[in-house]
Design a protein around this motif. Structure first.
Motif, PDB file in Angstrom:
ATOM      1  N   ILE A 106      51.742  53.999 -92.510  1.00 14.32           N
ATOM      2  CA  ILE A 106      50.813  53.359 -91.739  1.00 14.32           C
ATOM      3  C   ILE A 106      52.712  52.921 -90.728  1.00 14.32           C
ATOM      4  O   ILE A 106      52.833  52.851 -89.748  1.00 14.32           O
ATOM      5  N   VAL A 107      53.968  53.123 -92.445  1.00 12.49           N
ATOM      6  CA  VAL A 107      55.278  52.838 -91.625  1.00 12.49           C
ATOM      7  C   VAL A 107      55.308  53.955 -90.677  1.00 12.49           C
ATOM      8  O   VAL A 107      55.157  55.086 -91.500  1.00 12.49           O
ATOM      9  N   HIS A 108      55.668  53.669 -89.098  1.00  8.13           N
ATOM     10  CA  HIS A 108      56.391  55.354 -88.918  1.00  8.13           C
ATOM     11  C   HIS A 108      57.841  55.488 -88.949  1.00  8.13           C
ATOM     12  O   HIS A 108      58.468  54.981 -89.211  1.00  8.13           O
ATOM     13  N   PRO A 109      57.862  56.749 -88.777  1.00  8.90           N
ATOM     14  CA  PRO A 109      59.624  57.058 -89.294  1.00  8.90           C
ATOM     15  C   PRO A 109      60.286  56.577 -88.042  1.00  8.90           C
ATOM     16  O   PRO A 109      62.009  56.069 -88.392  1.00  8.90           O
ATOM     17  N   ASP A 113      64.974  54.929 -90.051  1.00  8.27           N
ATOM     18  CA  ASP A 113      65.702  56.234 -89.564  1.00  8.27           C
ATOM     19  C   ASP A 113      65.389  57.827 -89.221  1.00  8.27           C
ATOM     20  O   ASP A 113      65.779  58.292 -89.310  1.00  8.27           O
ATOM     21  N   GLY A 114      64.391  57.684 -89.365  1.00  7.70           N
ATOM     22  CA  GLY A 114      63.430  59.142 -88.951  1.00  7.70           C
ATOM     23  C   GLY A 114      63.560  59.475 -90.669  1.00  7.70           C
ATOM     24  O   GLY A 114      62.301  60.707 -90.464  1.00  7.70           O
ATOM     25  N   GLU A 115      63.114  59.397 -91.516  1.00  5.78           N
ATOM     26  CA  GLU A 115      62.860  59.564 -92.681  1.00  5.78           C
ATOM     27  C   GLU A 115      60.795  59.718 -92.604  1.00  5.78           C
ATOM     28  O   GLU A 115      60.349  58.965 -91.952  1.00  5.78           O
ATOM     29  N   LEU A 116      60.599  60.071 -93.438  1.00  4.99           N
ATOM     30  CA  LEU A 116      58.671  60.021 -94.105  1.00  4.99           C
ATOM     31  C   LEU A 116      58.927  59.376 -94.483  1.00  4.99           C
ATOM     32  O   LEU A 116      59.196  58.254 -95.085  1.00  4.99           O
ATOM     33  N   PRO A 117      57.511  58.575 -93.978  1.00  2.00           N
ATOM     34  CA  PRO A 117      56.824  57.271 -95.019  1.00  2.00           C
ATOM     35  C   PRO A 117      56.059  57.919 -95.962  1.00  2.00           C
ATOM     36  O   PRO A 117      56.069  59.497 -96.112  1.00  2.00           O
ATOM     37  N   VAL A 118      56.227  56.727 -96.919  1.00  2.00           N
ATOM     38  CA  VAL A 118      55.524  57.525 -98.654  1.00  2.00           C
ATOM     39  C   VAL A 118      53.906  57.027 -98.583  1.00  2.00           C
ATOM     40  O   VAL A 118      53.465  55.610 -97.751  1.00  2.00           O
ATOM     41  N   SER A 119      53.770  57.372 -99.472  1.00  2.00           N
ATOM     42  CA  SER A 119      52.152  57.424 -99.831  1.00  2.00           C
ATOM     43  C   SER A 119      51.736  57.682-100.833  1.00  2.00           C
ATOM     44  O   SER A 119      52.499  58.227-102.004  1.00  2.00           O
ATOM     45  N   ALA A 120      50.602  58.081-101.236  1.00  2.00           N
ATOM     46  CA  ALA A 120      49.991  58.582-102.434  1.00  2.00           C
ATOM     47  C   ALA A 120      50.160  59.705-102.569  1.00  2.00           C
ATOM     48  O   ALA A 120      50.233  60.109-103.753  1.00  2.00           O
ATOM     49  N   SER A 121      49.398  60.237-101.501  1.00  2.53           N
ATOM     50  CA  SER A 121      49.289  61.302-101.163  1.00  2.53           C
ATOM     51  C   SER A 121      49.997  61.697 -99.612  1.00  2.53           C
ATOM     52  O   SER A 121      49.678  61.012 -98.723  1.00  2.53           O
ATOM     53  N   MET A 124      47.771  61.880 -93.596  1.00  2.00           N
ATOM     54  CA  MET A 124      48.223  60.941 -92.285  1.00  2.00           C
ATOM     55  C   MET A 124      47.405  59.976 -91.461  1.00  2.00           C
ATOM     56  O   MET A 124      46.090  60.003 -91.876  1.00  2.00           O
ATOM     57  N   ALA A 125      47.491  58.740 -90.926  1.00  2.00           N
ATOM     58  CA  ALA A 125      46.543  57.864 -90.978  1.00  2.00           C
ATOM     59  C   ALA A 125      46.770  57.884 -89.146  1.00  2.00           C
ATOM     60  O   ALA A 125      46.567  58.950 -88.625  1.00  2.00           O
ATOM     61  N   PRO A 126      45.102  57.973 -88.875  1.00  7.30           N
ATOM     62  CA  PRO A 126      44.368  58.498 -88.003  1.00  7.30           C
ATOM     63  C   PRO A 126      45.057  57.581 -87.496  1.00  7.30           C
ATOM     64  O   PRO A 126      45.785  56.604 -87.183  1.00  7.30           O
ATOM     65  N   GLY A 127      45.175  58.082 -85.606  1.00  2.99           N
ATOM     66  CA  GLY A 127      45.679  56.843 -84.466  1.00  2.99           C
ATOM     67  C   GLY A 127      47.186  57.001 -84.755  1.00  2.99           C
ATOM     68  O   GLY A 127      47.992  57.886 -84.847  1.00  2.99           O
ATOM     69  N   HIS A 128      47.433  55.636 -83.893  1.00  5.10           N
ATOM     70  CA  HIS A 128      49.001  55.242 -83.458  1.00  5.10           C
ATOM     71  C   HIS A 128      49.807  54.214 -84.118  1.00  5.10           C
ATOM     72  O   HIS A 128      48.472  53.382 -84.891  1.00  5.10           O
ATOM     73  N   ALA A 129      50.483  54.413 -84.495  1.00  2.00           N
ATOM     74  CA  ALA A 129      51.813  53.317 -84.781  1.00  2.00           C
ATOM     75  C   ALA A 129      52.353  52.341 -83.864  1.00  2.00           C
ATOM     76  O   ALA A 129      52.314  53.228 -83.314  1.00  2.00           O
ATOM     77  N   GLU A 133      58.716  50.064 -79.267  1.00  2.00           N
ATOM     78  CA  GLU A 133      59.289  51.618 -77.942  1.00  2.00           C
ATOM     79  C   GLU A 133      57.567  52.046 -77.216  1.00  2.00           C
ATOM     80  O   GLU A 133      57.474  52.921 -76.906  1.00  2.00           O
ATOM     81  N   GLY A 134      56.808  51.371 -78.014  1.00  2.00           N
ATOM     82  CA  GLY A 134      55.552  51.797 -77.452  1.00  2.00           C
ATOM     83  C   GLY A 134      54.312  52.568 -78.785  1.00  2.00           C
ATOM     84  O   GLY A 134      54.574  52.107 -80.199  1.00  2.00           O
ATOM     85  N   ARG A 135      53.486  53.365 -78.606  1.00  2.00           N
ATOM     86  CA  ARG A 135      52.682  53.408 -79.485  1.00  2.00           C
ATOM     87  C   ARG A 135      52.891  54.868 -79.693  1.00  2.00           C
ATOM     88  O   ARG A 135      53.400  55.505 -78.849  1.00  2.00           O
ATOM     89  N   MET A 136      53.507  55.491 -81.540  1.00  2.00           N
ATOM     90  CA  MET A 136      53.455  56.862 -81.862  1.00  2.00           C
ATOM     91  C   MET A 136      52.694  57.338 -82.175  1.00  2.00           C
ATOM     92  O   MET A 136      51.963  56.640 -82.955  1.00  2.00           O
ATOM     93  N   ASP A 137      52.839  58.948 -82.510  1.00  2.00           N
ATOM     94  CA  ASP A 137      51.906  59.246 -84.062  1.00  2.00           C
ATOM     95  C   ASP A 137      52.121  59.119 -85.127  1.00  2.00           C
ATOM     96  O   ASP A 137      53.414  58.883 -84.818  1.00  2.00           O
ATOM     97  N   ASN A 138      50.719  58.800 -85.920  1.00  2.00           N
ATOM     98  CA  ASN A 138      51.129  59.115 -87.098  1.00  2.00           C
ATOM     99  C   ASN A 138      51.910  60.024 -87.231  1.00  2.00           C
ATOM    100  O   ASN A 138      51.509  61.464 -86.815  1.00  2.00           O
ATOM    101  N   VAL A 139      52.411  60.477 -88.648  1.00  2.00           N
ATOM    102  CA  VAL A 139      53.217  61.743 -89.231  1.00  2.00           C
ATOM    103  C   VAL A 139      52.232  61.363 -90.787  1.00  2.00           C
ATOM    104  O   VAL A 139      52.006  60.291 -91.328  1.00  2.00           O
TER     105      VAL A 139
END
Length: 369
Positions: A106-109, A113-121, A124-129, A133-139
């Motif tokens: 759920i953490v946005h880059p 500092d532009g790095e990708l968030p980490v997870s089990a796999s 990508m989470a649905p929706g926006h982070a 500076e407002g909502r941004m697409d999840n990655v």
């Protein structure tokens, strides 16, 4: 009124005078660098009559923090700023534990500092982070490598040690709501084929390792966990929750943790409709400690579930936003004050919609003035 809710309860080492707990509530009032602010002292002190306060979700590391103005517990500055908060609660006669949070995918880059968030796999989470500076697409997240797992456990351990330095009465692992631990637990987001994926025994491994570290630091009687075992949450779900959470419950029983808090579906569908029935019976079958339920309860429903033994205590979330004296309102059978301006004022900075809600006594005095 509601006599069952006002019986004292022992939650591990914590003696709670009532069974009305304050659930964790993200409010977004921390300052720069996730440092708690002075108004947070007032906010928590106002709610100290709760049997136990579970703090807002608090970031264990910069990597795991992706909510604007949410507090952290990884730095010395954060520890020092939390100390007056816990002191304020204790001076008011209350008890407070810290909920430890890693948001995972759920953490946005933006926050990294532009790095990708980490997870089990690589999911990508649905929706926006939400960002400043407002909502941004999840990655799509980066899967954690096996050699990184000890670092994640260490981050939780460091945060738990800092929570002790800050004066908290215990810690709770955030294992719910689609965040990192939940991303490992449930098979819609955990697609791994190593020791941390596949079987329920493997998918609970990270939860177990983190809980073991927290217990080593605090003792089992001051460690708890929050889980959301049924239905989709931020894109995270499981195809067989009963089997998964039976295994999780067995692990938590073996560790003798102080209590388990379950966020189950509420009657109004606020957190998403689901056809998955509540899973509290699964935990009752495998875990002998106190079970705390959280499910958009009315005071009547809460008292009934405690009286019947279904729950040992109830955690109230949103009612605590605009009812700092929620315990007294329930005691008197008074209505909960409405959350005026919700959800706008949930996350706005400043005092408005945060520490300016009157108690019942103050409201009555104002009405008769």
């Amino acid at each position: 009124m509601h006599e069952s809710l006002f019986r004292p309860i022992q939650l591990g080492a914590i003696s709670a005078p009532n069974r009305i707990l304050m659930a964790p509530l993200t409010r977004g009032r921390a300052g720069p660098d996730a440092v708690p602010t002075e108004i947070m002292q007032t906010y928590y002190r106002q709610r100290a009559s709760a049997g136990l306060i579970i703090s807002e979700a608090t970031g264990i590391s910069r990597e795991g923090s992706g909510w604007p103005s949410a507090p952290g517990i990884w730095s010395d500055a954060q520890v020092e700023a939390w100390k007056p908060v816990t002191e304020a609660v204790h001076e008011a006669g209350g008890r407070i534990i810290m909920q430890l949070w890693h948001m995972g995918r759920i953490v946005h880059p933006y926050f990294l500092d532009g790095e990708l968030p980490v997870s089990a796999s690589a999911t990508m989470a649905p929706g926006h982070a939400h960002t400043p500076e407002g909502r941004m697409d999840n990655v799509v997240a980066r899967p954690l490598r096996l050699d990184e797992m000890p670092r994640i456990v260490d981050d939780y351990g460091h945060a738990a040690e800092n929570a002790k330095r800050a004066g908290f009465d215990g810690v709770q692992l955030h294992g719910a709501n689609g965040y990192l631990i939940d991303q490992f637990l449930r098979n819609s987001s955990n697609l791994r084929d190593d020791d941390y994926g596949g079987s329920p025994e493997n998918r609970v491994r990270l939860m177990r390792e983190v809980m073991e570290r927290l217990v080593a630091i605090w003792g089992a009687d001051r460690v708890s966990i929050r889980l959301s075992p049924n239905g989709e949450s931020q894109g995270v779900d499981d195809s067989d929750p009963a089997t998964l959470y039976a295994e999780a419950a067995r692990v938590l029983e073996a560790l003798k943790v102080s209590f388990i808090e379950l966020r189950q579906p509420g009657p109004d569908g606020t957190f998403g409709a689901t056809t998955v029935p509540p899973q509290d019976h699964v935990f009752r079958a495998h875990y002998s400690g106190p079970l705390v339920l959280n499910s958009d309860y009315t005071s009547e429903a809460a008292d009934a579930d405690v009286a019947s033994g279904r729950a040992d205590a109830i955690s109230f979330g949103r009612p605590y936003i605009s009812n700092p004296d929620l315990v007294e309102r329930i005691r008197l059978g008074a209505e909960f004050a409405p959350n005026v301006g919700v959800p706008q004022t949930w996350y706005f900075p400043g005092e408005a919609g945060y520490i300016d809600y009157p108690t019942l006594a103050e409201a009555q005095a104002s009405a008769t003035a």
